[in-house]
Write a protein that holds these residues in place. Structure first.
Motif, short mmCIF file in Angstrom:
data_model
loop_
_atom_site.label_atom_id
_atom_site.label_comp_id
_atom_site.label_asym_id
_atom_site.label_seq_id
_atom_site.Cartn_x
_atom_site.Cartn_y
_atom_site.Cartn_z
N ILE A 58 0.84 -1.20 0.00
CA ILE A 58 0.00 0.00 0.00
C ILE A 58 0.88 1.25 0.00
O ILE A 58 0.63 2.20 -0.75
CB ILE A 58 -0.94 0.01 1.21
CG1 ILE A 58 -1.88 -1.20 1.15
CG2 ILE A 58 -1.76 1.30 1.27
CD1 ILE A 58 -2.68 -1.45 2.40
N LEU A 107 -3.71 2.92 4.81
CA LEU A 107 -4.88 2.04 4.80
C LEU A 107 -5.90 2.51 5.82
O LEU A 107 -7.11 2.49 5.55
CB LEU A 107 -4.44 0.60 5.11
CG LEU A 107 -5.57 -0.45 5.14
CD1 LEU A 107 -6.25 -0.55 3.78
CD2 LEU A 107 -5.02 -1.80 5.58
N ASN A 126 -4.50 -5.76 -3.13
CA ASN A 126 -3.10 -5.86 -2.70
C ASN A 126 -2.71 -7.32 -2.52
O ASN A 126 -1.70 -7.80 -3.06
CB ASN A 126 -2.94 -5.08 -1.39
CG ASN A 126 -1.50 -5.03 -0.90
OD1 ASN A 126 -0.58 -5.45 -1.58
ND2 ASN A 126 -1.32 -4.51 0.29
N THR A 138 -3.45 -2.90 -5.33
CA THR A 138 -4.17 -2.06 -4.37
C THR A 138 -5.05 -1.05 -5.09
O THR A 138 -6.24 -0.88 -4.78
CB THR A 138 -3.19 -1.31 -3.46
OG1 THR A 138 -2.44 -2.25 -2.69
CG2 THR A 138 -3.92 -0.35 -2.52
#
Length: 289
Positions: free
Chosen positions: A12, A28, A46, A73
């Motif tokens: 991420i 996130l 992801n 992602t």
């Protein structure tokens, strides 16, 4: 377990060039604060991208660095942005995330151009095209534009948040900025610079306030600045130039009704890399002469 968590976090974080698991986890969290559904899709995309890399036998160090997770992602998030959530769209998300990993590997096998988010762009453009023909009912209608007054702080924050489609709350963008600052103060400086510059240029250019307030004119510039900015004046110049080019490309693309995604960022940085290569080549010729 910790290794898997770190890999997911870096997957991420690498969306914004942060090879740092903590930065990725904070990003996130910023996504979840906006939408828990989008947060789950980000994790799923992801994970699908990383799992595909494992099964394909790609280098472990690249996988652990999150290089095969960040495009997945973005694909996962895009599913929630452009499509209704259903079994079909979730299946398409898994397939598309896997495909983005293979495209990432193709870019990694050559030395002319870095892939950046190009695998995500190619994948989502193909996905939207396929859905338009075969699954039109899956696609969400475009949101209507509402006339409004400029909100400069909102625009500044959403310029950062829109890197991962977070255009509903300023909190996400602030979390992204904090995550970057934790990993690199230099990167954070360039993020702030790019976001502010995008706001100023958009106001000067007379961009519609709705696009300005939604962060649509600045998110590509944020990525450009991180990619090119360094501690040298040359790096600073190239990052500013790239931000300006990305704004022009974004404005042009949106005028033609394109789903631009992060294409202005990729094309702008590729352009700057070409300019730098030509300049370096001329210097070598001068020395030889």
């Amino acid at each position: 377990m910790n290794s898997t968590l770190f890999t997911l976090g870096r997957g991420i974080g690498q969306v914004m060039f942060q090879n740092n698991a903590l930065s990725g986890i904070i990003m996130l969290l910023g996504i979840f604060l906006n939408s828990w559904q989008i947060g789950l899709l980000a994790l799923a995309g992801n994970g699908a991208g990383i799992l595909t890399a494992y099964l394909s036998g790609y280098k472990q160090e690249d996988i652990r660095a999150g290089l095969y997770g960040f495009n997945g992602t973005l694909v996962g998030i895009a599913i929630g942005v452009f499509m209704q959530i259903s079994l079909v769209s979730l299946l398409l998300m898994i397939i598309a995330s896997a495909f983005s990993t293979w495209v990432t590997r193709l870019f990694g096998s050559q030395r002319w151009l870095p892939g950046f988010t190009a695998p995500f762009i190619i994948t989502v453009w193909l996905l939207l095209g396929i859905c338009s023909f075969f699954f039109p009912s899956l696609l969400l209608p475009s949101s209507s534009v509402i006339e409004c007054k400029p909100d400069l702080f909102r625009a500044f924050s959403l310029n950062i948040g829109q890197v991962m489609f977070q255009g509903e709350t300023i909190v996400s963008g602030l979390f992204f900025l904090a995550a970057i600052f934790i990993n690199s103060r230099l990167n954070a400086f360039y993020v702030v610079m790019a976001s502010l510059l995008s706001v100023v240029v958009s106001l000067f250019w007379g961009v519609e306030y709705s696009m300005l307030n939604m962060g649509l004119m600045g998110y590509n510039g944020v990525l450009c600045a991180i990619a090119l900015g360094d501690k040298t004046w040359k790096g600073a110049f190239y990052s500013v130039l790239s931000v300006l080019i990305s704004i022009l490309l974004q404005f042009t693309g949106m005028k033609f009704g394109m789903v631009t995604l992060t294409a202005p960022f990729v094309l702008s940085v590729w352009c700057i890399m070409g300019i730098n290569k030509l300049a370096s080549g001329k210097k070598r010729l001068n020395v030889l002469g």
